[in-house]
Design a protein around this motif. Structure first.
Motif, PDB file in Angstrom:
ATOM      1  N   VAL A 172       0.833  -1.204   0.000  1.00 28.12           N
ATOM      2  CA  VAL A 172       0.000   0.000   0.000  1.00 28.12           C
ATOM      3  C   VAL A 172       0.865   1.250   0.000  1.00 28.12           C
ATOM      4  O   VAL A 172       0.623   2.205  -0.759  1.00 28.12           O
ATOM      5  N   LEU A 173       1.907   1.274   0.833  1.00 32.42           N
ATOM      6  CA  LEU A 173       2.793   2.435   0.874  1.00 32.42           C
ATOM      7  C   LEU A 173       3.528   2.622  -0.445  1.00 32.42           C
ATOM      8  O   LEU A 173       3.734   3.752  -0.905  1.00 32.42           O
ATOM      9  N   ASP A 174       3.916   1.520  -1.067  1.00 32.83           N
ATOM     10  CA  ASP A 174       4.606   1.607  -2.352  1.00 32.83           C
ATOM     11  C   ASP A 174       3.696   2.189  -3.423  1.00 32.83           C
ATOM     12  O   ASP A 174       4.125   3.011  -4.257  1.00 32.83           O
ATOM     13  N   ARG A 175       2.430   1.819  -3.405  1.00 32.88           N
ATOM     14  CA  ARG A 175       1.481   2.350  -4.383  1.00 32.88           C
ATOM     15  C   ARG A 175       1.147   3.811  -4.100  1.00 32.88           C
ATOM     16  O   ARG A 175       0.930   4.591  -5.032  1.00 32.88           O
ATOM     17  N   ILE A 176       1.112   4.180  -2.841  1.00 34.05           N
ATOM     18  CA  ILE A 176       0.893   5.590  -2.503  1.00 34.05           C
ATOM     19  C   ILE A 176       2.067   6.433  -2.989  1.00 34.05           C
ATOM     20  O   ILE A 176       1.883   7.520  -3.561  1.00 34.05           O
ATOM     21  N   LYS A 177       3.290   5.940  -2.782  1.00 33.81           N
ATOM     22  CA  LYS A 177       4.466   6.671  -3.272  1.00 33.81           C
ATOM     23  C   LYS A 177       4.438   6.800  -4.786  1.00 33.81           C
ATOM     24  O   LYS A 177       4.796   7.840  -5.336  1.00 33.81           O
ATOM     25  N   GLY A 178       4.002   5.744  -5.467  1.00 33.20           N
ATOM     26  CA  GLY A 178       3.917   5.807  -6.915  1.00 33.20           C
ATOM     27  C   GLY A 178       2.889   6.799  -7.413  1.00 33.20           C
ATOM     28  O   GLY A 178       3.056   7.403  -8.483  1.00 33.20           O
TER      29      GLY A 178
ATOM     30  N   PRO B  50       4.895  10.349  -9.564  1.00 30.11           N
ATOM     31  CA  PRO B  50       4.808   9.605 -10.833  1.00 30.11           C
ATOM     32  C   PRO B  50       6.098   9.731 -11.630  1.00 30.11           C
ATOM     33  O   PRO B  50       6.749  10.777 -11.641  1.00 30.11           O
ATOM     34  N   VAL B  51       6.462   8.637 -12.300  1.00 27.70           N
ATOM     35  CA  VAL B  51       7.678   8.595 -13.116  1.00 27.70           C
ATOM     36  C   VAL B  51       7.277   8.674 -14.578  1.00 27.70           C
ATOM     37  O   VAL B  51       6.502   7.837 -15.051  1.00 27.70           O
ATOM     38  N   PRO B  52       7.755   9.664 -15.321  1.00 30.67           N
ATOM     39  CA  PRO B  52       7.393   9.767 -16.747  1.00 30.67           C
ATOM     40  C   PRO B  52       7.823   8.521 -17.517  1.00 30.67           C
ATOM     41  O   PRO B  52       8.929   8.008 -17.341  1.00 30.67           O
ATOM     42  N   GLY B  53       6.940   8.042 -18.372  1.00 24.36           N
ATOM     43  CA  GLY B  53       7.227   6.867 -19.170  1.00 24.36           C
ATOM     44  C   GLY B  53       6.959   5.550 -18.480  1.00 24.36           C
ATOM     45  O   GLY B  53       7.156   4.490 -19.084  1.00 24.36           O
ATOM     46  N   LYS B  54       6.537   5.574 -17.222  1.00 23.87           N
ATOM     47  CA  LYS B  54       6.248   4.355 -16.472  1.00 23.87           C
ATOM     48  C   LYS B  54       4.748   4.254 -16.223  1.00 23.87           C
ATOM     49  O   LYS B  54       4.114   5.221 -15.846  1.00 23.87           O
ATOM     50  N   ASN B  55       4.223   3.063 -16.437  1.00 26.78           N
ATOM     51  CA  ASN B  55       2.796   2.825 -16.290  1.00 26.78           C
ATOM     52  C   ASN B  55       2.492   2.421 -14.859  1.00 26.78           C
ATOM     53  O   ASN B  55       3.080   1.464 -14.337  1.00 26.78           O
ATOM     54  N   PHE B  56       1.555   3.132 -14.210  1.00 23.82           N
ATOM     55  CA  PHE B  56       1.233   2.868 -12.805  1.00 23.82           C
ATOM     56  C   PHE B  56       0.635   1.478 -12.616  1.00 23.82           C
ATOM     57  O   PHE B  56       0.952   0.785 -11.647  1.00 23.82           O
ATOM     58  N   VAL B  57      -0.217   1.052 -13.553  1.00 22.49           N
ATOM     59  CA  VAL B  57      -0.815  -0.279 -13.452  1.00 22.49           C
ATOM     60  C   VAL B  57       0.243  -1.355 -13.592  1.00 22.49           C
ATOM     61  O   VAL B  57       0.277  -2.332 -12.849  1.00 22.49           O
ATOM     62  N   ARG B  58       1.113  -1.187 -14.552  1.00 24.63           N
ATOM     63  CA  ARG B  58       2.155  -2.169 -14.820  1.00 24.63           C
ATOM     64  C   ARG B  58       3.109  -2.314 -13.640  1.00 24.63           C
ATOM     65  O   ARG B  58       3.502  -3.421 -13.270  1.00 24.63           O
ATOM     66  N   LEU B  59       3.493  -1.199 -13.018  1.00 27.53           N
ATOM     67  CA  LEU B  59       4.497  -1.228 -11.969  1.00 27.53           C
ATOM     68  C   LEU B  59       3.943  -1.657 -10.619  1.00 27.53           C
ATOM     69  O   LEU B  59       4.620  -2.365  -9.872  1.00 27.53           O
ATOM     70  N   TYR B  60       2.722  -1.226 -10.289  1.00 31.02           N
ATOM     71  CA  TYR B  60       2.243  -1.396  -8.919  1.00 31.02           C
ATOM     72  C   TYR B  60       0.971  -2.225  -8.782  1.00 31.02           C
ATOM     73  O   TYR B  60       0.789  -2.901  -7.763  1.00 31.02           O
ATOM     74  N   ILE B  61       0.078  -2.179  -9.759  1.00 32.04           N
ATOM     75  CA  ILE B  61      -1.275  -2.695  -9.556  1.00 32.04           C
ATOM     76  C   ILE B  61      -1.473  -4.090 -10.104  1.00 32.04           C
ATOM     77  O   ILE B  61      -2.065  -4.945  -9.448  1.00 32.04           O
TER      78      ILE B  61
ATOM     79  N   TYR C  89      -7.640   5.140  -9.740  1.00 27.80           N
ATOM     80  CA  TYR C  89      -8.383   6.320  -9.286  1.00 27.80           C
ATOM     81  C   TYR C  89      -8.317   6.475  -7.769  1.00 27.80           C
ATOM     82  O   TYR C  89      -8.207   7.593  -7.246  1.00 27.80           O
ATOM     83  N   GLY C  90      -8.405   5.367  -7.063  1.00 32.13           N
ATOM     84  CA  GLY C  90      -8.363   5.449  -5.605  1.00 32.13           C
ATOM     85  C   GLY C  90      -7.038   5.970  -5.088  1.00 32.13           C
ATOM     86  O   GLY C  90      -6.998   6.887  -4.246  1.00 32.13           O
ATOM     87  N   TYR C  91      -5.945   5.419  -5.585  1.00 31.78           N
ATOM     88  CA  TYR C  91      -4.629   5.863  -5.118  1.00 31.78           C
ATOM     89  C   TYR C  91      -4.278   7.260  -5.626  1.00 31.78           C
ATOM     90  O   TYR C  91      -3.498   7.968  -4.988  1.00 31.78           O
ATOM     91  N   SER C  92      -4.834   7.668  -6.757  1.00 30.10           N
ATOM     92  CA  SER C  92      -4.552   9.014  -7.263  1.00 30.10           C
ATOM     93  C   SER C  92      -5.173  10.098  -6.381  1.00 30.10           C
ATOM     94  O   SER C  92      -4.762  11.267  -6.453  1.00 30.10           O
ATOM     95  N   LEU C  93      -6.147   9.746  -5.542  1.00 29.68           N
ATOM     96  CA  LEU C  93      -6.788  10.727  -4.655  1.00 29.68           C
ATOM     97  C   LEU C  93      -6.011  10.964  -3.368  1.00 29.68           C
ATOM     98  O   LEU C  93      -6.392  11.844  -2.576  1.00 29.68           O
ATOM     99  N   PHE C  94      -4.947  10.208  -3.145  1.00 27.81           N
ATOM    100  CA  PHE C  94      -4.225  10.349  -1.870  1.00 27.81           C
ATOM    101  C   PHE C  94      -3.636  11.739  -1.695  1.00 27.81           C
ATOM    102  O   PHE C  94      -3.607  12.277  -0.588  1.00 27.81           O
TER     103      PHE C  94
ATOM    104  N   LEU D  83      -3.834  18.835  -8.452  1.00 25.97           N
ATOM    105  CA  LEU D  83      -4.481  18.436  -9.689  1.00 25.97           C
ATOM    106  C   LEU D  83      -3.462  18.006 -10.737  1.00 25.97           C
ATOM    107  O   LEU D  83      -3.647  16.985 -11.412  1.00 25.97           O
ATOM    108  N   CYS D  84      -2.394  18.760 -10.875  1.00 21.87           N
ATOM    109  CA  CYS D  84      -1.362  18.399 -11.856  1.00 21.87           C
ATOM    110  C   CYS D  84      -0.674  17.094 -11.474  1.00 21.87           C
ATOM    111  O   CYS D  84      -0.380  16.259 -12.350  1.00 21.87           O
ATOM    112  N   LEU D  85      -0.438  16.898 -10.190  1.00 26.19           N
ATOM    113  CA  LEU D  85       0.274  15.701  -9.745  1.00 26.19           C
ATOM    114  C   LEU D  85      -0.568  14.446  -9.924  1.00 26.19           C
ATOM    115  O   LEU D  85      -0.122  13.451 -10.509  1.00 26.19           O
ATOM    116  N   SER D  86      -1.802  14.482  -9.430  1.00 24.86           N
ATOM    117  CA  SER D  86      -2.661  13.302  -9.538  1.00 24.86           C
ATOM    118  C   SER D  86      -3.181  13.113 -10.954  1.00 24.86           C
ATOM    119  O   SER D  86      -3.366  11.982 -11.418  1.00 24.86           O
TER     120      SER D  86
END
Length: 277
Positions: A93-99, A103-114, A205-210, A235-238
């Motif tokens: 959970v903490l790793d996904r919150i950090k992600g 966010p890392v440009p060029g890296k897919n959030f689903v692929r890396l964490y979900i 969507y859930g983790y992007s609201l953190f 807004l820009c970050l999430s």
């Protein structure tokens, strides 16, 4: 020492006798490096294919998704079926919150964490925490704005809890449902469109609201300029997490449809941020 010398000579005599019996035998010295045969039929990966797999979450991630589907074989009316959606530990959970916060440009959030283990634990508690944070910060902000006015009498507005809960949970569930249905529909028309599962979209969507949780706490500052700067930053970050996640999935579609899809995602996210403020 004499016994060791006699033992070595005995071993040497045995080897000599075996070589004399079979002169064509091949001997290998321990000092000679062993040659490893090269694979003559190995194929180099196609250029750009590895990047597409990284962004779209294909290749071995599809196998992971199939294995995840096999684990969730319990009937949907049983407790074991829903227990799998909350099978995560604190580090995940903490790793996904950090992600979601960095966010890392060029890296897919689903692929890396979900994709390895999508969950509902993080999104549920993030939304619940955000609801009460917005309600408490809203009441405190209203108190500090009118502080010092003789005609003002502080009355807590509990309706802010129900309004925030309805808005946030509706956004965190209905928008992913609509996006999932849209991706499935476009996938039936354009085969290159990647359709994330509904649970994966809810996780994103859930983790992007953190990021809105610490932002809502800072909203108690009675300065409109500071509040709007915080809203734009969050807004820009999430929003960048959502764009970097869903743009690779729709980029092979019609250009106008792809841009309209991403634009709608950002617009809805902006309306939520402004509405919370």
């Amino acid at each position: 020492i004499a016994s060791l010398v006699m033992y070595l000579f005995a071993e040497f005599d045995d080897a000599a006798n075996l070589l004399a019996a079979n002169p064509d035998a091949t001997t290998i010295s321990i000092d000679e490096p062993v040659e490893i045969p090269k694979n003559q039929h190995s194929r180099l990966p196609e250029p750009g294919r590895e990047e597409d797999d990284e962004l779209l979450g294909t290749d071995d991630s599809d196998k992971t998704e199939l294995l995840a589907g096999q684990k969730k074989s319990a009937p949907f009316w049983t407790f074991e079926y829903y227990q799998t959606f909350f099978d995560v530990d604190t580090y995940q959970v903490l790793d996904r919150i950090k992600g979601s916060v960095f966010p890392v440009p060029g890296k897919n959030f689903v692929r890396l964490y979900i994709r390895s283990n999508p969950d509902l634990y993080g999104p549920f508690w993030i939304c619940a925490t955000l609801v009460f944070t917005i309600a408490v910060s809203g009441n405190l902000s209203n108190f500090f704005i009118h502080l010092g006015k003789p005609t003002y009498h502080y009355v807590p507005e509990f309706r802010k809890v129900s309004i925030a809960a309805t808005t946030i949970y509706a956004y965190a569930w209905l928008v992913p449902l609509a996006l999932w249905g849209f991706l499935m529909w476009r996938n039936s028309k354009v085969m290159s469109i990647v359709s994330y599962s509904f649970l994966e979209i809810v996780c994103v969507y859930g983790y992007s609201l953190f990021i809105y949780i610490p932002t809502a706490i800072l909203w108690i500052i009675p300065q409109k300029v500071v509040r709007w700067v915080l809203v734009m930053f969050s807004l820009c970050l999430s929003g960048s997490v959502l764009v970097m996640t869903f743009w690779p999935a729709v980029r092979d579609d019609n250009r106008r449809i792809a841009l309209a899809t991403v634009g709608t995602i950002v617009l809805l996210h902006a309306l939520l941020a402004v509405g919370c403020l």
